[in-house]
Enzyme design. Structure first.
Site, mmCIF file in Angstrom:
data_model
loop_
_atom_site.group_PDB
_atom_site.id
_atom_site.type_symbol
_atom_site.label_atom_id
_atom_site.label_comp_id
_atom_site.label_asym_id
_atom_site.label_seq_id
_atom_site.Cartn_x
_atom_site.Cartn_y
_atom_site.Cartn_z
ATOM 1 N N SER A 93 0.832 -1.200 0.000
ATOM 2 C CA SER A 93 0.000 0.000 0.000
ATOM 3 C C SER A 93 0.873 1.258 0.000
ATOM 4 O O SER A 93 1.640 1.464 -0.933
ATOM 5 C CB SER A 93 -0.964 -0.050 1.185
ATOM 6 O OG SER A 93 -2.125 0.692 0.934
ATOM 7 N N ASP A 139 -1.219 14.958 12.704
ATOM 8 C CA ASP A 139 -1.092 16.229 11.986
ATOM 9 C C ASP A 139 -0.568 16.007 10.570
ATOM 10 O O ASP A 139 -1.143 16.474 9.585
ATOM 11 C CB ASP A 139 -0.135 17.163 12.721
ATOM 12 C CG ASP A 139 -0.827 17.970 13.809
ATOM 13 O OD1 ASP A 139 -2.031 18.222 13.680
ATOM 14 O OD2 ASP A 139 -0.152 18.330 14.786
ATOM 15 N N HIS A 181 -7.134 -6.452 0.833
ATOM 16 C CA HIS A 181 -6.028 -5.514 0.649
ATOM 17 C C HIS A 181 -4.802 -5.925 1.462
ATOM 18 O O HIS A 181 -3.673 -5.773 1.015
ATOM 19 C CB HIS A 181 -6.501 -4.114 1.049
ATOM 20 C CG HIS A 181 -5.456 -3.051 0.894
ATOM 21 N ND1 HIS A 181 -4.795 -2.808 -0.292
ATOM 22 C CD2 HIS A 181 -4.953 -2.156 1.794
ATOM 23 C CE1 HIS A 181 -3.944 -1.819 -0.124
ATOM 24 N NE2 HIS A 181 -4.018 -1.404 1.127
#
Length: 311
Positions: free
Chosen positions: A131, A233, A292
């Site tokens: 991924s 963040d 996945h």
């Protein structure tokens, strides 16, 4: 209360059996982020290296978003034992025990590896990236083909990823958790799961449960308080960049395997022309009954596919 701590590291898609590890890590206060043509500043990544023969290229496993190197622990041990090769598992920046930085670009993640791999004497190597880690591996192979003997991209392509469009809402849910201090870990995880469940339920059981459990491996206790190891963040700010892939003109000439989950929709037929353009020696293989997270769903088939590609 749960603290969302920027100075602690968490891990696109690295589900697998793992115990969250924790350590205090430095926070990078500046990085070029790829702007103005300057190279991103590499960070000292956290890693685990399993020893093996020096004669064959080492295997390097790169986890996905919200994963960590522990996602590949069992696979790495089995591959090292069965192949006799050195095997490296790495925490990406802003994940696991690696340092945090405001820069979460693929260029920065590639630069981290360009710095680390020669230090460890592991070039050229076989890159195995799942991924987000697969996109990092692809970019590194395109930028520095001399460092990559072979490339395995696990259920990902050099195209924009659309199947994980819910991830921004997952991050928002993680940021909003409210966990009192001094709770027993089991109770804290149960409470966190209850708070995440209204958001992470679109895929339906049992997959929603698996997703929440995966995210919660990143909830750690520090001095009686629960914090996220992931740099929420940076992930939130760079989410669109993480879903995309940097435009490239050059191609990687080495052998490449795109290993896909039979039940996954991450790699679409529309991606195939770009795969062939950038990776002209690419072959595709599908692991049946795998989603996945191919390595977690069908670990033995995953290992067999890697060994077959190396043969």
């Amino acid at each position: 209360m749960l603290r969302w701590a920027r100075a602690w590291g968490l891990p696109l898609g690295g589900r697998g059996p793992s115990r969250p590890s924790f350590s205090r890590v430095p926070v990078a206060t500046s990085s070029s982020g790829g702007g103005g043509g300057a190279e991103p500043r590499p960070l000292p990544l956290s890693y685990t290296l399993l020893d093996g023969e020096a004669g064959s290229p080492a295997l390097v496993f790169l986890h996905g978003l919200c994963g960590c190197r522990n996602n590949f622990s069992s696979i790495a041990k089995a591959v090292a034992q069965q192949t006799g090769r050195k095997v490296l598992t790495v925490d990406a920046r802003n994940h696991g025990d690696s340092p945090h930085s405001p820069d979460m670009s693929y260029e920065a993640m590639s630069q981290d590896l360009q710095d680390l791999l020669p230090q460890l004497g592991l070039v050229p190597c076989v890159l195995v990236g799942h991924s987000m880690g697969g996109k990092t591996a692809m970019l590194l192979a395109l930028q520095r083909p001399d460092l990559v003997d072979r490339l395995i991209a696990v259920d990902i392509s050099p195209a924009r990823t659309t199947s994980i469009s819910d991830f921004p809402s997952y991050l928002a849910a993680m940021r909003s958790l409210d966990i009192p201090d001094e709770l027993p870990r089991s109770r804290a995880r149960k409470l966190a799961d209850e708070q995440l469940s209204p958001v992470i339920q679109a895929t339906g059981p049992p997959q929603d449960i698996v997703t929440r459990q995966f995210l919660l491996t990143n909830l750690v206790e520090v001095d009686g308080r629960f914090v996220w190891r992931v740099n929420l963040d940076a992930l939130a700010q760079h989410m669109q960049e993480i879903l995309a892939f940097p435009p490239r003109q050059e191609s990687y000439p080495g052998p490449t395997l795109f290993l896909l989950g039979g039940n996954s929709q991450y790699v679409h037929p529309s991606h195939h022309p770009e795969i062939r353009r950038l990776f002209p020696r690419a072959q595709m293989q599908t692991v049946l009954n795998a989603g996945h997270w191919v390595h977690a769903d069908r670990p033995q088939d995953f290992i067999a596919a890697i060994r077959g590609f190396l043969a």
